[in-house]
Motif scaffolding. Sequence first.
Motif, PDB file in Angstrom:
ATOM      1  N   LYS A  35      25.590   2.305  11.918  1.00 43.11           N
ATOM      2  CA  LYS A  35      24.242   1.815  11.591  1.00 43.11           C
ATOM      3  C   LYS A  35      23.330   2.887  11.002  1.00 43.11           C
ATOM      4  N   VAL A  36      23.659   4.146  11.188  1.00 44.27           N
ATOM      5  CA  VAL A  36      22.795   5.241  10.749  1.00 44.27           C
ATOM      6  C   VAL A  36      22.536   5.209   9.240  1.00 44.27           C
ATOM      7  N   PRO A  37      23.554   5.070   8.383  1.00 41.30           N
ATOM      8  CA  PRO A  37      23.265   5.018   6.936  1.00 41.30           C
ATOM      9  C   PRO A  37      22.371   3.839   6.560  1.00 41.30           C
ATOM     10  N   GLU A  38      22.578   2.723   7.205  1.00 41.11           N
ATOM     11  CA  GLU A  38      21.758   1.537   6.929  1.00 41.11           C
ATOM     12  C   GLU A  38      20.306   1.785   7.328  1.00 41.11           C
ATOM     13  N   ILE A  39      20.101   2.418   8.458  1.00 42.92           N
ATOM     14  CA  ILE A  39      18.752   2.731   8.925  1.00 42.92           C
ATOM     15  C   ILE A  39      18.091   3.735   7.988  1.00 42.92           C
ATOM     16  N   ALA A  40      18.835   4.755   7.576  1.00 43.54           N
ATOM     17  CA  ALA A  40      18.295   5.772   6.662  1.00 43.54           C
ATOM     18  C   ALA A  40      17.902   5.137   5.326  1.00 43.54           C
ATOM     19  N   ARG A  41      18.729   4.244   4.803  1.00 48.80           N
ATOM     20  CA  ARG A  41      18.386   3.559   3.547  1.00 48.80           C
ATOM     21  C   ARG A  41      17.132   2.726   3.715  1.00 48.80           C
ATOM     22  N   GLY A  42      17.025   2.045   4.829  1.00 46.71           N
ATOM     23  CA  GLY A  42      15.835   1.232   5.095  1.00 46.71           C
ATOM     24  C   GLY A  42      14.573   2.073   5.165  1.00 46.71           C
ATOM     25  N   LEU A  43      14.661   3.222   5.834  1.00 46.63           N
ATOM     26  CA  LEU A  43      13.507   4.123   5.920  1.00 46.63           C
ATOM     27  C   LEU A  43      13.136   4.672   4.549  1.00 46.63           C
ATOM     28  N   ALA A  44      14.138   5.062   3.769  1.00 46.27           N
ATOM     29  CA  ALA A  44      13.869   5.597   2.429  1.00 46.27           C
ATOM     30  C   ALA A  44      13.228   4.537   1.543  1.00 46.27           C
ATOM     31  N   LYS A  45      13.733   3.316   1.631  1.00 45.94           N
ATOM     32  CA  LYS A  45      13.168   2.221   0.839  1.00 45.94           C
ATOM     33  C   LYS A  45      11.718   1.957   1.268  1.00 45.94           C
ATOM     34  N   GLY A  46      11.467   1.986   2.561  1.00 47.43           N
ATOM     35  CA  GLY A  46      10.111   1.779   3.067  1.00 47.43           C
ATOM     36  C   GLY A  46       9.163   2.868   2.602  1.00 47.43           C
ATOM     37  N   MET A  47       9.630   4.111   2.599  1.00 45.00           N
ATOM     38  CA  MET A  47       8.797   5.219   2.131  1.00 45.00           C
ATOM     39  C   MET A  47       8.506   5.085   0.641  1.00 45.00           C
ATOM     40  N   ARG A  48       9.481   4.672  -0.148  1.00 40.77           N
ATOM     41  CA  ARG A  48       9.286   4.481  -1.587  1.00 40.77           C
ATOM     42  C   ARG A  48       8.265   3.360  -1.826  1.00 40.77           C
ATOM     43  N   THR A  49       8.392   2.281  -1.083  1.00 41.10           N
ATOM     44  CA  THR A  49       7.458   1.162  -1.212  1.00 41.10           C
ATOM     45  C   THR A  49       6.047   1.606  -0.846  1.00 41.10           C
ATOM     46  N   LEU A  50       5.931   2.387   0.218  1.00 39.08           N
ATOM     47  CA  LEU A  50       4.627   2.889   0.644  1.00 39.08           C
ATOM     48  C   LEU A  50       4.021   3.793  -0.433  1.00 39.08           C
ATOM     49  N   LYS A  51       4.830   4.659  -1.010  1.00 40.06           N
ATOM     50  CA  LYS A  51       4.334   5.554  -2.053  1.00 40.06           C
ATOM     51  C   LYS A  51       3.864   4.767  -3.267  1.00 40.06           C
ATOM     52  N   ASP A  52       4.653   3.779  -3.685  1.00 48.99           N
ATOM     53  CA  ASP A  52       4.261   2.952  -4.829  1.00 48.99           C
ATOM     54  C   ASP A  52       2.973   2.184  -4.554  1.00 48.99           C
ATOM     55  N   ALA A  53       2.874   1.625  -3.358  1.00 47.67           N
ATOM     56  CA  ALA A  53       1.672   0.878  -2.992  1.00 47.67           C
ATOM     57  C   ALA A  53       0.461   1.806  -2.947  1.00 47.67           C
ATOM     58  N   THR A  54       0.652   3.004  -2.444  1.00 56.26           N
ATOM     59  CA  THR A  54      -0.426   3.990  -2.384  1.00 56.26           C
ATOM     60  C   THR A  54      -0.951   4.301  -3.777  1.00 56.26           C
ATOM     61  N   ASN A  55      -0.036   4.554  -4.690  1.00 53.46           N
ATOM     62  CA  ASN A  55      -0.448   4.861  -6.061  1.00 53.46           C
ATOM     63  C   ASN A  55      -1.164   3.682  -6.709  1.00 53.46           C
ATOM     64  N   ASP A  56      -0.672   2.468  -6.473  1.00 57.78           N
ATOM     65  CA  ASP A  56      -1.326   1.278  -7.022  1.00 57.78           C
ATOM     66  C   ASP A  56      -2.745   1.129  -6.481  1.00 57.78           C
ATOM     67  N   ILE A  57      -2.899   1.332  -5.180  1.00 63.21           N
ATOM     68  CA  ILE A  57      -4.217   1.193  -4.556  1.00 63.21           C
ATOM     69  C   ILE A  57      -5.185   2.238  -5.123  1.00 63.21           C
ATOM     70  N   LYS A  58      -4.728   3.488  -5.197  1.00 63.95           N
ATOM     71  CA  LYS A  58      -5.598   4.543  -5.725  1.00 63.95           C
ATOM     72  C   LYS A  58      -5.998   4.256  -7.165  1.00 63.95           C
ATOM     73  N   ASN A  59      -5.050   3.803  -7.977  1.00 66.46           N
ATOM     74  CA  ASN A  59      -5.359   3.500  -9.375  1.00 66.46           C
ATOM     75  C   ASN A  59      -6.365   2.361  -9.496  1.00 66.46           C
ATOM     76  N   GLU A  60      -6.194   1.322  -8.709  1.00 68.63           N
ATOM     77  CA  GLU A  60      -7.116   0.179  -8.751  1.00 68.63           C
ATOM     78  C   GLU A  60      -8.519   0.575  -8.306  1.00 68.63           C
ATOM     79  N   ILE A  61      -8.607   1.371  -7.257  1.00 64.15           N
ATOM     80  CA  ILE A  61      -9.918   1.808  -6.771  1.00 64.15           C
ATOM     81  C   ILE A  61     -10.603   2.677  -7.820  1.00 64.15           C
ATOM     82  N   THR A  62      -9.843   3.593  -8.404  1.00 59.36           N
ATOM     83  CA  THR A  62     -10.405   4.474  -9.419  1.00 59.36           C
ATOM     84  C   THR A  62     -10.884   3.685 -10.632  1.00 59.36           C
TER      85      THR A  62
END
Length: 72
Positions: A7-34
């Motif tokens: 299960k470890v590789p599956e969990i690591a992929r899920g965490l990495a995907k979640g971090m990528r999604t968070l980063k993308d959402a962060t950039n979108d939010i900052k751009n919209e606010i600006t």
Amino acid sequence: MVFGADKVPEIARGLAKGMRTLKDATNDIKNEITKSAEKNGLDSSITKEIGDNLKKVKDDLEDFTGSVKRKL
């Protein structure tokens, strides 16, 4: 928490995907606010504060995933 080795590789992929999604959402939010602030003639310094808060969340997630990686 204890996970099976299979299960470890599956969990690591899920965490990495979640971090990528968070980063993308962060950039979108900052751009919209600006864009909105500039369009309305407002001070866009709030984006720095939001960015700082989001960086803290990202750092916390990286601390957590780092501890998961070390246990692999």
